[in-house]
Design a protein around this motif. Structure first.
Motif, PDB file in Angstrom:
ATOM      1  N   GLU A 211      20.038  -2.657   3.729  1.00 25.95           N
ATOM      2  CA  GLU A 211      20.468  -1.419   4.375  1.00 25.95           C
ATOM      3  C   GLU A 211      20.285  -0.218   3.453  1.00 25.95           C
ATOM      4  OE1 GLU A 211      24.459  -2.314   5.424  1.00 25.95           O
ATOM      5  OE2 GLU A 211      23.910  -3.567   7.149  1.00 25.95           O
ATOM      6  N   GLU A 212      20.672  -0.365   2.185  1.00 28.78           N
ATOM      7  CA  GLU A 212      20.588   0.761   1.255  1.00 28.78           C
ATOM      8  C   GLU A 212      19.141   1.161   0.971  1.00 28.78           C
ATOM      9  OE1 GLU A 212      22.787  -0.288  -2.216  1.00 28.78           O
ATOM     10  OE2 GLU A 212      24.740   0.139  -1.290  1.00 28.78           O
ATOM     11  N   LEU A 213      18.241   0.183   0.942  1.00 27.24           N
ATOM     12  CA  LEU A 213      16.841   0.465   0.637  1.00 27.24           C
ATOM     13  C   LEU A 213      16.027   0.804   1.880  1.00 27.24           C
ATOM     14  CD1 LEU A 213      16.231  -2.397  -1.967  1.00 27.24           C
ATOM     15  CD2 LEU A 213      16.633   0.030  -2.449  1.00 27.24           C
ATOM     16  N   GLY A 214      16.632   0.636   3.055  1.00 27.78           N
ATOM     17  CA  GLY A 214      15.949   0.964   4.299  1.00 27.78           C
ATOM     18  C   GLY A 214      14.781   0.047   4.609  1.00 27.78           C
ATOM     19  N   LEU A 215      14.920  -1.232   4.265  1.00 29.95           N
ATOM     20  CA  LEU A 215      13.839  -2.194   4.476  1.00 29.95           C
ATOM     21  C   LEU A 215      14.047  -2.949   5.783  1.00 29.95           C
ATOM     22  CD1 LEU A 215      13.578  -3.456   0.803  1.00 29.95           C
ATOM     23  CD2 LEU A 215      12.122  -1.791   1.955  1.00 29.95           C
ATOM     24  N   LYS A 216      12.955  -3.416   6.376  1.00 30.40           N
ATOM     25  CA  LYS A 216      13.009  -4.019   7.705  1.00 30.40           C
ATOM     26  C   LYS A 216      13.169  -5.535   7.681  1.00 30.40           C
ATOM     27  CE  LYS A 216      12.385  -0.080   9.787  1.00 30.40           C
ATOM     28  NZ  LYS A 216      13.498   0.553  10.537  1.00 30.40           N
ATOM     29  N   ARG A 217      12.514  -6.194   6.724  1.00 30.76           N
ATOM     30  CA  ARG A 217      12.498  -7.656   6.716  1.00 30.76           C
ATOM     31  C   ARG A 217      12.858  -8.178   5.334  1.00 30.76           C
ATOM     32  NH1 ARG A 217       8.536 -10.596   7.367  1.00 30.76           N
ATOM     33  NH2 ARG A 217       9.172 -11.976   9.057  1.00 30.76           N
ATOM     34  N   VAL A 218      13.414  -9.394   5.310  1.00 34.46           N
ATOM     35  CA  VAL A 218      13.797 -10.039   4.055  1.00 34.46           C
ATOM     36  C   VAL A 218      13.167 -11.423   3.986  1.00 34.46           C
ATOM     37  CG1 VAL A 218      15.711 -10.992   2.711  1.00 34.46           C
ATOM     38  CG2 VAL A 218      15.974  -8.784   3.857  1.00 34.46           C
ATOM     39  N   ILE A 219      12.571 -11.728   2.833  1.00 27.57           N
ATOM     40  CA  ILE A 219      12.015 -13.054   2.557  1.00 27.57           C
ATOM     41  C   ILE A 219      12.751 -13.605   1.341  1.00 27.57           C
ATOM     42  CG2 ILE A 219       9.951 -14.375   1.966  1.00 27.57           C
ATOM     43  CD1 ILE A 219       8.290 -12.084   3.157  1.00 27.57           C
ATOM     44  N   CYS A 220      13.405 -14.750   1.506  1.00 29.59           N
ATOM     45  CA  CYS A 220      14.223 -15.314   0.436  1.00 29.59           C
ATOM     46  C   CYS A 220      13.652 -16.630  -0.076  1.00 29.59           C
ATOM     47  CB  CYS A 220      15.649 -15.561   0.930  1.00 29.59           C
ATOM     48  SG  CYS A 220      16.575 -14.059   1.282  1.00 29.59           S
TER      49      CYS A 220
END
Length: 273
Positions: A211-220
């Motif tokens: 949320e803070e970085l304004g990113l759309k997708r996360v890959i873990c």
């Protein structure tokens, strides 16, 4: 834009707990493509800083399984779930009743870190204390010197599996605490355990960063139980071949072993590096 989140031990690091040359070069290729990446680890900032130095980890970083987020630009913590001594006192007493010495990791005024522990009770604990005192930059103090104002990031211990399980079982129903444990490399009859604030999960911290970085997708990427919370929210989640069975089951796919640069090989294929 995507955010890649790496666990360290058993995932990005090799069996020597280092970033290999192949993985180092892969991270450099990610930077050339402007692919954002960071870490979410059970380590402290001080336990990971030297490993991350020089590898482009410029974004905020998640430590102690999500208890704190370190912002390199501000040189400070932007997110923290800490415990008071009153909240953790019964856990310390439980360890001591079981004949296990707890190690308390603290965050004190001025962002001072330290580790406090009672006298060690076995060879494994003594080795751990020597390792922390010799290799770590954190002050190692007797438990009696714990300041009243100190907040606690986590309590760690190593001991016989039955003793560790009894302590973990005793807090299983507590809303404010969570415990992670597993076999210790010091011996097949020993278990390690890490206990901290339940609000400080990797998943919660990754959500905050997204949320803070304004990113759309996360890959873990992760290999152990403490990675499951971020697997649940990730758009893609990958487990190395050495991961625990339940982590593999929760993953989008199982990839190569951590000691064979499995994550780096996957990244080169996934991003056509």
């Amino acid at each position: 834009m995507e955010l890649i989140v790496f666990d360290l031990d058993g995932t990005l690091l090799d069996k020597s707990s280092q970033i290999s040359a192949f993985t180092r070069d892969t991270l450099a290729l990610l930077r050339e493509r402007d692919v954002a990446y960071t870490v979410a680890t059970g380590r402290t900032l001080h336990g990971a800083r030297d490993l991350l130095e020089g590898h482009g980890f410029s974004l905020p970083q998640i430590f102690k399984n999500g208890v704190v987020i370190w912002n390199p630009d501000q040189q400070g913590y932007s997110h923290r779930f800490l415990l008071t001594q009153a909240e953790i006192q019964h856990v310390l007493e439980g360890f001591i009743r079981e004949g296990v010495a707890p190690f308390l990791f603290t965050l004190e005024p001025g962002d001072r870190h330290a580790i406090y522990h009672p006298p060690t009770l076995n060879a494994a604990e003594s080795r751990l204390a020597r390792m922390l005192g010799r290799d770590g930059p954190l002050p190692l103090e007797h438990l009696s010197k714990l300041p009243a104002t100190a907040d606690i990031t986590n309590v760690s211990a190593i001991g016989p599996e039955p003793a560790i399980r009894r302590v973990v079982d005793s807090i299983a129903d507590e809303e404010g605490l969570v415990a992670y444990m597993g076999s210790a490399i010091e011996g097949s009859d020993l278990f390690w355990v890490d206990i901290h604030h339940r609000g400080g999960s990797k998943g919660d911290a990754v959500t905050t960063l997204k949320e803070e970085l304004g990113l759309k997708r996360v890959i873990c990427f992760g290999d152990s139980d403490n990675d499951l919370s971020m697997f649940q929210l990730a758009d893609e989640a990958y487990a190395p071949d050495n991961a625990k069975t339940d982590v593999k089951s929760a993953a989008t796919a199982v990839i190569g072993h951590h000691d064979a640069d499995g994550i780096a090989h996957f990244l080169r294929e996934r991003f056509n590096l």
